[in-house]
Design a protein around this motif. Structure first.
Motif, PDB file in Angstrom:
ATOM      1  N   ASP A  33      20.390 -30.911   2.690  1.00 22.39           N
ATOM      2  CA  ASP A  33      20.330 -30.112   3.915  1.00 22.39           C
ATOM      3  C   ASP A  33      21.725 -29.674   4.369  1.00 22.39           C
ATOM      4  O   ASP A  33      21.900 -28.556   4.849  1.00 22.39           O
ATOM      5  CB  ASP A  33      19.645 -30.902   5.031  1.00 22.39           C
ATOM      6  CG  ASP A  33      18.144 -31.048   4.801  1.00 22.39           C
ATOM      7  OD1 ASP A  33      17.575 -30.200   4.071  1.00 22.39           O
ATOM      8  OD2 ASP A  33      17.551 -31.997   5.346  1.00 22.39           O
ATOM      9  N   ASP A  34      22.694 -30.543   4.216  1.00 23.04           N
ATOM     10  CA  ASP A  34      24.063 -30.183   4.594  1.00 23.04           C
ATOM     11  C   ASP A  34      24.578 -29.030   3.747  1.00 23.04           C
ATOM     12  O   ASP A  34      25.250 -28.127   4.254  1.00 23.04           O
ATOM     13  CB  ASP A  34      24.994 -31.392   4.453  1.00 23.04           C
ATOM     14  CG  ASP A  34      24.735 -32.452   5.515  1.00 23.04           C
ATOM     15  OD1 ASP A  34      24.209 -32.086   6.589  1.00 23.04           O
ATOM     16  OD2 ASP A  34      25.066 -33.635   5.271  1.00 23.04           O
ATOM     17  N   ALA A  35      24.286 -29.085   2.467  1.00 20.97           N
ATOM     18  CA  ALA A  35      24.714 -28.008   1.582  1.00 20.97           C
ATOM     19  C   ALA A  35      24.026 -26.704   1.963  1.00 20.97           C
ATOM     20  O   ALA A  35      24.653 -25.639   1.970  1.00 20.97           O
ATOM     21  CB  ALA A  35      24.424 -28.357   0.135  1.00 20.97           C
ATOM     22  N   LYS A  36      22.741 -26.770   2.306  1.00 17.55           N
ATOM     23  CA  LYS A  36      22.022 -25.558   2.705  1.00 17.55           C
ATOM     24  C   LYS A  36      22.617 -24.960   3.978  1.00 17.55           C
ATOM     25  O   LYS A  36      22.730 -23.739   4.108  1.00 17.55           O
ATOM     26  CB  LYS A  36      20.538 -25.869   2.898  1.00 17.55           C
ATOM     27  CG  LYS A  36      19.814 -26.096   1.591  1.00 17.55           C
ATOM     28  CD  LYS A  36      18.349 -26.418   1.819  1.00 17.55           C
ATOM     29  CE  LYS A  36      17.672 -26.735   0.501  1.00 17.55           C
ATOM     30  NZ  LYS A  36      16.267 -27.119   0.686  1.00 17.55           N
ATOM     31  N   LYS A  37      23.013 -25.808   4.924  1.00 23.86           N
ATOM     32  CA  LYS A  37      23.670 -25.320   6.143  1.00 23.86           C
ATOM     33  C   LYS A  37      24.991 -24.638   5.796  1.00 23.86           C
ATOM     34  O   LYS A  37      25.333 -23.597   6.359  1.00 23.86           O
ATOM     35  CB  LYS A  37      23.907 -26.473   7.124  1.00 23.86           C
ATOM     36  CG  LYS A  37      22.648 -26.974   7.782  1.00 23.86           C
ATOM     37  CD  LYS A  37      22.957 -28.127   8.723  1.00 23.86           C
ATOM     38  CE  LYS A  37      21.683 -28.725   9.288  1.00 23.86           C
ATOM     39  NZ  LYS A  37      21.954 -29.892  10.151  1.00 23.86           N
ATOM     40  N   PHE A  38      25.720 -25.258   4.883  1.00 22.65           N
ATOM     41  CA  PHE A  38      26.989 -24.670   4.439  1.00 22.65           C
ATOM     42  C   PHE A  38      26.751 -23.302   3.804  1.00 22.65           C
ATOM     43  O   PHE A  38      27.469 -22.334   4.100  1.00 22.65           O
ATOM     44  CB  PHE A  38      27.683 -25.614   3.450  1.00 22.65           C
ATOM     45  CG  PHE A  38      28.929 -25.056   2.843  1.00 22.65           C
ATOM     46  CD1 PHE A  38      30.092 -24.937   3.592  1.00 22.65           C
ATOM     47  CD2 PHE A  38      28.936 -24.613   1.524  1.00 22.65           C
ATOM     48  CE1 PHE A  38      31.241 -24.413   3.027  1.00 22.65           C
ATOM     49  CE2 PHE A  38      30.077 -24.090   0.961  1.00 22.65           C
ATOM     50  CZ  PHE A  38      31.232 -23.981   1.714  1.00 22.65           C
ATOM     51  N   TYR A  39      25.734 -23.205   2.934  1.00 24.55           N
ATOM     52  CA  TYR A  39      25.424 -21.921   2.291  1.00 24.55           C
ATOM     53  C   TYR A  39      25.036 -20.879   3.333  1.00 24.55           C
ATOM     54  O   TYR A  39      25.437 -19.713   3.247  1.00 24.55           O
ATOM     55  CB  TYR A  39      24.283 -22.065   1.283  1.00 24.55           C
ATOM     56  CG  TYR A  39      24.506 -23.073   0.192  1.00 24.55           C
ATOM     57  CD1 TYR A  39      25.769 -23.321  -0.328  1.00 24.55           C
ATOM     58  CD2 TYR A  39      23.439 -23.793  -0.331  1.00 24.55           C
ATOM     59  CE1 TYR A  39      25.961 -24.246  -1.326  1.00 24.55           C
ATOM     60  CE2 TYR A  39      23.621 -24.725  -1.340  1.00 24.55           C
ATOM     61  CZ  TYR A  39      24.884 -24.951  -1.829  1.00 24.55           C
ATOM     62  OH  TYR A  39      25.069 -25.869  -2.819  1.00 24.55           O
ATOM     63  N   ALA A  40      24.245 -21.301   4.337  1.00 25.04           N
ATOM     64  CA  ALA A  40      23.821 -20.374   5.390  1.00 25.04           C
ATOM     65  C   ALA A  40      25.026 -19.882   6.187  1.00 25.04           C
ATOM     66  O   ALA A  40      25.132 -18.689   6.499  1.00 25.04           O
ATOM     67  CB  ALA A  40      22.804 -21.041   6.311  1.00 25.04           C
ATOM     68  N   ALA A  45      28.897 -15.551   7.344  1.00 22.13           N
ATOM     69  CA  ALA A  45      30.272 -15.044   7.389  1.00 22.13           C
ATOM     70  C   ALA A  45      30.413 -13.787   6.525  1.00 22.13           C
ATOM     71  O   ALA A  45      31.076 -12.819   6.922  1.00 22.13           O
ATOM     72  CB  ALA A  45      31.248 -16.119   6.928  1.00 22.13           C
ATOM     73  N   VAL A  46      29.784 -13.802   5.383  1.00 25.39           N
ATOM     74  CA  VAL A  46      29.835 -12.625   4.499  1.00 25.39           C
ATOM     75  C   VAL A  46      29.153 -11.439   5.169  1.00 25.39           C
ATOM     76  O   VAL A  46      29.650 -10.309   5.112  1.00 25.39           O
ATOM     77  CB  VAL A  46      29.175 -12.947   3.132  1.00 25.39           C
ATOM     78  CG1 VAL A  46      28.958 -11.687   2.327  1.00 25.39           C
ATOM     79  CG2 VAL A  46      30.046 -13.933   2.355  1.00 25.39           C
ATOM     80  N   LEU A  47      28.028 -11.671   5.821  1.00 22.25           N
ATOM     81  CA  LEU A  47      27.329 -10.586   6.514  1.00 22.25           C
ATOM     82  C   LEU A  47      28.158 -10.033   7.676  1.00 22.25           C
ATOM     83  O   LEU A  47      28.184  -8.823   7.909  1.00 22.25           O
ATOM     84  CB  LEU A  47      25.961 -11.064   7.010  1.00 22.25           C
ATOM     85  CG  LEU A  47      24.932 -11.351   5.918  1.00 22.25           C
ATOM     86  CD1 LEU A  47      23.668 -11.943   6.523  1.00 22.25           C
ATOM     87  CD2 LEU A  47      24.606 -10.102   5.131  1.00 22.25           C
ATOM     88  N   ALA A  49      31.429 -10.065   7.800  1.00 23.36           N
ATOM     89  CA  ALA A  49      32.521  -9.312   7.161  1.00 23.36           C
ATOM     90  C   ALA A  49      32.010  -7.950   6.695  1.00 23.36           C
ATOM     91  O   ALA A  49      32.697  -6.933   6.856  1.00 23.36           O
ATOM     92  CB  ALA A  49      33.088 -10.096   5.985  1.00 23.36           C
ATOM     93  N   LYS A  50      30.812  -7.925   6.149  1.00 20.78           N
ATOM     94  CA  LYS A  50      30.223  -6.663   5.689  1.00 20.78           C
ATOM     95  C   LYS A  50      30.061  -5.712   6.864  1.00 20.78           C
ATOM     96  O   LYS A  50      30.374  -4.531   6.765  1.00 20.78           O
ATOM     97  CB  LYS A  50      28.874  -6.910   5.027  1.00 20.78           C
ATOM     98  CG  LYS A  50      28.174  -5.648   4.591  1.00 20.78           C
ATOM     99  CD  LYS A  50      26.773  -5.915   4.119  1.00 20.78           C
ATOM    100  CE  LYS A  50      26.039  -4.600   3.913  1.00 20.78           C
ATOM    101  NZ  LYS A  50      24.604  -4.775   3.861  1.00 20.78           N
ATOM    102  N   SER A  51      29.578  -6.225   7.981  1.00 25.82           N
ATOM    103  CA  SER A  51      29.393  -5.403   9.176  1.00 25.82           C
ATOM    104  C   SER A  51      30.724  -4.826   9.643  1.00 25.82           C
ATOM    105  O   SER A  51      30.816  -3.640   9.965  1.00 25.82           O
ATOM    106  CB  SER A  51      28.758  -6.238  10.279  1.00 25.82           C
ATOM    107  OG  SER A  51      28.676  -5.507  11.469  1.00 25.82           O
ATOM    108  N   CYS A  52      31.743  -5.642   9.656  1.00 25.72           N
ATOM    109  CA  CYS A  52      33.078  -5.196  10.074  1.00 25.72           C
ATOM    110  C   CYS A  52      33.597  -4.110   9.131  1.00 25.72           C
ATOM    111  O   CYS A  52      34.115  -3.080   9.564  1.00 25.72           O
ATOM    112  CB  CYS A  52      34.032  -6.379  10.115  1.00 25.72           C
ATOM    113  SG  CYS A  52      35.695  -5.958  10.639  1.00 25.72           S
ATOM    114  N   VAL A  53      33.450  -4.332   7.852  1.00 20.87           N
ATOM    115  CA  VAL A  53      33.914  -3.363   6.856  1.00 20.87           C
ATOM    116  C   VAL A  53      33.149  -2.052   6.998  1.00 20.87           C
ATOM    117  O   VAL A  53      33.728  -0.966   6.929  1.00 20.87           O
ATOM    118  CB  VAL A  53      33.772  -3.941   5.425  1.00 20.87           C
ATOM    119  CG1 VAL A  53      33.959  -2.870   4.378  1.00 20.87           C
ATOM    120  CG2 VAL A  53      34.773  -5.064   5.217  1.00 20.87           C
TER     121      VAL A  53
END
Length: 108
Positions: A33-40, A45-47, A49-53
């Motif tokens: 579950d911790d890893a899944k939270k990290f992935y989320a 963060a990527v989304l 960044a995409k919005s900003c770009v």
């Protein structure tokens, strides 16, 4: 039986067993579950960044369209000025030709 022990290499077997244990533990860690939270969080963060770009790209694209429209307008104005200058030159040349012809006709 002695042939089996001759080919047996404890070091290689230990490395293999360690790899299996590490792989099994790694899969459990990656599926936790911790890893899944990290992935989320990473995906969020990527989304962001995409919005900003995309905002920057849209702004640059709008500016490029404005610059292009202004450049077209400048070229149209220059062409209009060039056409006026060309018409004036043609008119002046025609007037000079008429004056020259009148002087030649008067002298003759």
């Amino acid at each position: 039986m002695t042939n089996i022990f001759k080919n047996f290499d404890a070091k290689k077997t230990g490395i293999f067993a360690g790899g299996v244990l590490f792989g099994t533990a790694g899969i459990k860690i990656l599926a936790s579950d911790d890893a899944k939270k990290f992935y989320a969080n990473c995906t969020a963060a990527v989304l962001r960044a995409k919005s900003c770009v995309m905002k920057v790209v849209t702004s640059v694209q709008e500016n490029a369209e404005d610059i292009y429209a202004e450049a077209q307008q400048i070229n149209e104005e220059r062409e209009a000025k060039a056409a006026v200058v060309e018409d004036e030159e043609v008119t002046e040349t025609a007037e000079e030709t008429e004056e020259t012809e009148e002087e030649d006709f008067t002298e003759a």
